[in-house]
Design a protein around this motif. Structure first.
Motif, PDB file in Angstrom:
ATOM      1  N   ARG A   1     -10.600   2.065  -0.658  1.00  0.00           N
ATOM      2  CA  ARG A   1     -11.995   0.588  -1.377  1.00  0.00           C
ATOM      3  C   ARG A   1     -13.210   0.807  -1.055  1.00  0.00           C
ATOM      4  O   ARG A   1     -14.027   1.520  -2.089  1.00  0.00           O
ATOM      5  CB  ARG A   1     -11.717  -0.377  -1.503  1.00  0.00           C
TER       6      ARG A   1
ATOM      7  N   SER B   1       1.882  -2.643   7.007  1.00  0.00           N
ATOM      8  CA  SER B   1       0.539  -2.156   6.724  1.00  0.00           C
ATOM      9  C   SER B   1       0.967  -0.806   7.155  1.00  0.00           C
ATOM     10  O   SER B   1       1.132   0.843   6.979  1.00  0.00           O
ATOM     11  CB  SER B   1      -0.966  -1.592   6.808  1.00  0.00           C
TER      12      SER B   1
ATOM     13  N   GLU C   1       0.924   4.653  -0.060  1.00  0.00           N
ATOM     14  CA  GLU C   1       0.722   3.586  -0.716  1.00  0.00           C
ATOM     15  C   GLU C   1       0.103   3.036  -0.236  1.00  0.00           C
ATOM     16  O   GLU C   1      -1.233   2.308  -0.689  1.00  0.00           O
ATOM     17  CB  GLU C   1       2.154   2.651  -0.415  1.00  0.00           C
TER      18      GLU C   1
ATOM     19  N   TRP D   1      -9.668  -5.570   2.849  1.00  0.00           N
ATOM     20  CA  TRP D   1      -8.027  -5.204   2.042  1.00  0.00           C
ATOM     21  C   TRP D   1      -8.239  -6.724   2.679  1.00  0.00           C
ATOM     22  O   TRP D   1      -7.433  -6.853   4.131  1.00  0.00           O
ATOM     23  CB  TRP D   1      -7.830  -4.419   3.161  1.00  0.00           C
TER      24      TRP D   1
ATOM     25  N   GLU E   1       2.023  -8.303   0.364  1.00  0.00           N
ATOM     26  CA  GLU E   1       3.063  -7.385   0.705  1.00  0.00           C
ATOM     27  C   GLU E   1       3.773  -8.192   1.997  1.00  0.00           C
ATOM     28  O   GLU E   1       3.151  -9.229   2.709  1.00  0.00           O
ATOM     29  CB  GLU E   1       2.716  -6.303   1.481  1.00  0.00           C
TER      30      GLU E   1
ATOM     31  N   VAL F   1      -4.798   1.500  -1.640  1.00  0.00           N
ATOM     32  CA  VAL F   1      -5.241   0.136  -1.011  1.00  0.00           C
ATOM     33  C   VAL F   1      -6.318  -0.228  -0.328  1.00  0.00           C
ATOM     34  O   VAL F   1      -7.116  -1.554  -0.311  1.00  0.00           O
ATOM     35  CB  VAL F   1      -3.745  -0.726  -1.487  1.00  0.00           C
ATOM     36  N   SER F   2      -5.964   0.390   0.433  1.00  0.00           N
ATOM     37  CA  SER F   2      -6.435   0.283   1.824  1.00  0.00           C
ATOM     38  C   SER F   2      -8.159  -0.437   1.698  1.00  0.00           C
ATOM     39  O   SER F   2      -8.508   0.103   1.509  1.00  0.00           O
ATOM     40  CB  SER F   2      -6.372   0.828   2.866  1.00  0.00           C
TER      41      SER F   2
END
Length: 196
Positions: free
Chosen positions: A182, A166, A173, A137, A162, A177-178
């Motif tokens: 992944r 985080s 959220e 990330w 962003e 995407v973290s």
């Protein structure tokens, strides 16, 4: 149905992974681990993830999942990397999220290049079979901690594109995407192919 054991004593991590994986595990089950913790003496995220997965698989007889993760900062040559959880302690400080964040910010004082990435390597160990997936990330280290959610370096990290840390993101959220989402997203696709 296959039961997988997650090689961690951290109930929060088990809950987080169950949220990340959701229905994608299909009929399979993810359970916690109560066996001995191995010595994580590998020199890469991959090596440490496999050490944990192998230990849990050997102790339980179940296929085991594990991960190793941390933050890698470009201006620090990839540090703290595999030492992320003990970054402050290794410098003579205490072992806590707040101390780690303070030490990281002090290490970057006056540094303009603050690019960094969270890294997670997810491992599967099942008998003699092993498989790894890596998730990253990308983002940057902020100049001060902000936000109340998450843990670890979340208050001082903002993902690419962003403006929020985080730690200011909702769990949903972040889980979309973290680095952990992944790595385990890729691993669960592999598990579905291998175990049905």
């Amino acid at each position: 149905m296959t039961t997988f054991v997650l090689a961690t004593h951290n109930a929060g991590k088990l809950a987080e992974l169950r949220r990340i994986l959701g229905d994608r595990l299909g009929p399979h089950e993810l359970v916690g681990y109560d066996g001995p913790a191995p010595v994580e003496d590998g020199d890469t995220f991959e090596a440490n993830a496999l050490i944990k997965a192998r230990a849990a698989a050997a102790f339980t007889g179940l296929p085991a999942l594990a991960d190793d993760s941390g933050i890698a900062v470009d201006a620090l040559g990839g540090a703290p990397g595999i030492f992320s959880a003990r970054y402050s302690q290794l410098a003579g400080g205490e072992k806590s999220d707040a101390a780690n964040n303070a030490h990281l910010l002090a290490s970057l004082e006056g540094v303009s290049d603050r690019t960094a990435r969270f890294v997670c390597v997810a491992a599967l160990a099942d008998g003699g079979f092993e498989h790894l997936e890596r998730g990253e990330w990308p983002g940057r280290v902020l100049t001060a901690p902000v936000g109340e959610n998450g843990h670890g370096y979340d208050p001082v990290f903002a993902g690419e594109g962003e403006q929020r840390s985080s730690a200011q993101m909702t769990m949903a959220e972040k889980n979309a995407v973290s680095h952990r989402a992944r790595a385990f997203g890729q691993l669960v696709e592999f598990l579905r192919r291998r175990y049905g």
